[in-house]
Design a protein around this motif. Sequence first.
Motif, short mmCIF file in Angstrom:
data_model
loop_
_atom_site.label_atom_id
_atom_site.label_comp_id
_atom_site.label_asym_id
_atom_site.label_seq_id
_atom_site.Cartn_x
_atom_site.Cartn_y
_atom_site.Cartn_z
N TYR A 134 -3.94 1.99 -9.22
CA TYR A 134 -2.67 1.79 -9.90
C TYR A 134 -1.54 1.81 -8.88
N GLY A 174 0.79 -1.23 0.00
CA GLY A 174 0.00 0.00 0.00
C GLY A 174 0.82 1.28 0.00
N TYR A 175 2.12 1.12 0.15
CA TYR A 175 3.00 2.30 0.28
C TYR A 175 2.96 3.18 -0.96
N THR A 176 2.87 2.55 -2.13
CA THR A 176 2.87 3.32 -3.38
C THR A 176 1.54 3.24 -4.12
N ARG A 177 0.57 2.53 -3.55
CA ARG A 177 -0.70 2.36 -4.26
C ARG A 177 -1.46 3.68 -4.31
N GLU A 178 -1.90 4.04 -5.50
CA GLU A 178 -2.63 5.29 -5.65
C GLU A 178 -4.13 5.05 -5.53
N ALA A 179 -4.86 6.16 -5.41
CA ALA A 179 -6.31 6.04 -5.18
C ALA A 179 -7.00 5.31 -6.33
N SER A 180 -6.46 5.43 -7.54
CA SER A 180 -7.08 4.77 -8.69
C SER A 180 -6.88 3.26 -8.65
N PRO A 234 2.66 1.66 -8.90
CA PRO A 234 3.90 1.55 -9.67
C PRO A 234 4.86 0.50 -9.12
#
Lengths: 274, 390
Positions: free
Chosen positions: B330, B322-328, B332
């Motif tokens: 997506y 979840g550290y890089t998970r975006e609201a959409s 990276p």
Amino acid sequence: MKNEYIPYPAIIESVREEGPETETFRIVFEDEGMMEGFGYQPGQFVQVSLLGVGEAPISIASSPHHRGFIELTIRGMGKLTRAINRLESGDKIYIRGPYGNIFPFEGVKGRDMYFIAGGIGLAPLKSMIDLVLARREEFGRVVLLYGARTPSGLCFKEEIKVWRELEGMEVRLIADIPEGGWTGRTGVVTELWEEAEPWRGGVAYICGPPTMMKCVVEKLIRTGFNKEDIYLTLERQMKCGIGKCGHCSIGGKFVCIDGPVFSAAGANIEKWGR
Amino acid sequence: MREGCVVEVGFSEPVARYLCPVTVAAVADRGRQGWVHRSTIDDINMNNRILLKRNINELLARSAEAREVYLPLEGPGGDVQFLPLQEPKELDNLNLNYDQLIIPPKNIGFPQLESLFEFKDGEINPTVPVPSRHILFGLRACDLKGILFVDDFFRKNFEDIYYRHRTEGRLTVVVGCTSPSPNCFCTSTSTGPFIEDGFDLQLVDLGERYLVEVGSENGERFIGEFEELFLDASKDEIHHSGEVKVTAAKAVTLKVDFKEAIRRLTEDDVPREIYEEIAERCIYCGGCLYVCPTCTCFNLFDDMKEGEGARFRNWDGCVFEGYTREASGYNPRRDKCSRAARRYEHKLKYDYQETGISGCVGCGRCLTSCPVNIGISNFIEQLTGLDSKQ
Ligand SMILES: Cc1cc2nc3c(=O)[nH]c(=O)nc-3n(C[C@H](O)[C@H](O)[C@H](O)COP(=O)(O)OP(=O)(O)OC[C@H]3O[C@@H](n4cnc5c(N)ncnc54)[C@H](O)[C@@H]3O)c2cc1C
Ligand code: SF4
Ligand code: FES
């Protein structure tokens, strides 16, 4: 020393609906001096808060040549953005910033300007488009290629109406799924290429979903653009906005302070993941 | 060369760096950092002092009157933690011969959880701590290196006022390490077992007594305050301290080819299988990040009840999905492999490229804490033991 984590109270002056769950908020800082001193450039973003809900990075969609307010266009994607979408004029919101680097402006005068956006990605580009249009005679062609999944996902419909009437501004729209009596083109934004002829090189500014940006960059390079003339504004999960929390890291850079604007020459697209 | 400046001492190569306590006469000046002739080395060490071990408790108890004193205290289970001294009785649990603190002392400047501001009915009230005089007594060299690294990070770009206030007024007292843990590899990273600069005081264990090296004016002033507890060091004692350092370095038995690892990473010469293998074994618990002296990632979140609440920050880590998970949705760095690689690339490549210093201080805590036996040292062993061209 300034405490960068403290946001400042501001009032929503007006709300304009852009599409489903997407609104543009005109915002004025409560403190007049603060508003007056608030300088920014296209490409920058602010950290927007609702106390007790959270904070998120949002691009400034207005242009700095309009003084006395800022405009933010926000799509409800999660906890905070949905809560903001429920707000009305007169409500309070908290802002800190501006943060991040800027789109090159002075250095690109006289050149053709291509803006290529997907969905809510037009928000950061709009600031730049407005500024360029305010000094229209200093630039070559100004072209906007804009796509969204559905026609209702296209933001800034009112501005687009005005832009279409402007001499020397070309607007091409496309939607993936043609809903609600859409008579425009169907497909993805790179399918607008022929309509944007003649491609004589120039400077391109891109913002949209990651796959769209990848495709557009590749297409631009094939069209003959230098990597140095392609600017992307990247999205990443952000918490602090000031190069401390680590969340927005790409390689040794932080999108919040070294970006969000990167040239395609600087952003190693293959390594976006790391 | 002025009093108080740093000089490198050596012949064809620098062998050590010292803080210059006296005006040095015979200097062959080669730019900013001069080379000092051998005859002046004894002068330079002149302000080394001696602290008898039996005086330590008195020194600590008295310094605790005007400051907060953090110390390595042994708990009932044998764990040693770096804690503030609450009452003199706790000095019975002082352990300066510990092998390693479980949690590095980064939490003193950067607590695991801290409030940034409170709010009530729309009014914001910052909760910036007030700077206070405090001593970190009994640090290991590697941990001070970690602290100095984190200092630089929080200072650059937008300086972090919370960190600044928590670390202002700090005095660092290193007790050089003579009892390394089996996972330590500080001699490979050049971060221990003794530190060459950046400390206020450094103690070298000479048996019944400590040789006290003075590394800063701050350290000098501290000694001045408790002058009667310090003795002058003799030439023999200084000589002896050099031997202790050599023996201590020999006690660190785990060696890795750190330079080669950095070269391989900065040249992107790492076989993907290494990351894949780590990614398969890792259970993404984040333990390695919490115990790392230089990991500083954090999350921000709000907590509110009935219009009243606070914004907090707490430690976070790059191995979490979840550290890089975006609201959409997506993400990276969604795949395990890029999350595993991120950690090694950050410490051994990007930190090095951006600052010239690697974020790994060779403490080995990642390996010690990992439930599946992953650590930077065995990563390096695997990497440098393999030829990527195979
Ligand atoms: C530089 C930049 C500019 C942006 N500009 C706009 C804009 O003009 N309009 C707009 O609608 N959206 C914009 N976004 C995306 C917007 O920030 C996210 O949609 C928003 O953070 C989601 O927060 P949430 O609390 O509603 O969602 P949740 O899923 O509940 O997210 C929780 C938290 O995770 C973090 N987070 C999650 N997704 C993102 C993300 N994509 N980017 C950054 N942080 C994230 C945030 O800290 C957020 O508070 C921008 C993002 C960046 C990085
Ligand atoms: S401690 Fe080990 S298992 Fe846990 S995240 Fe670190 S490497 Fe993975
Ligand atoms: S958002 Fe925190 S480092 Fe970029």
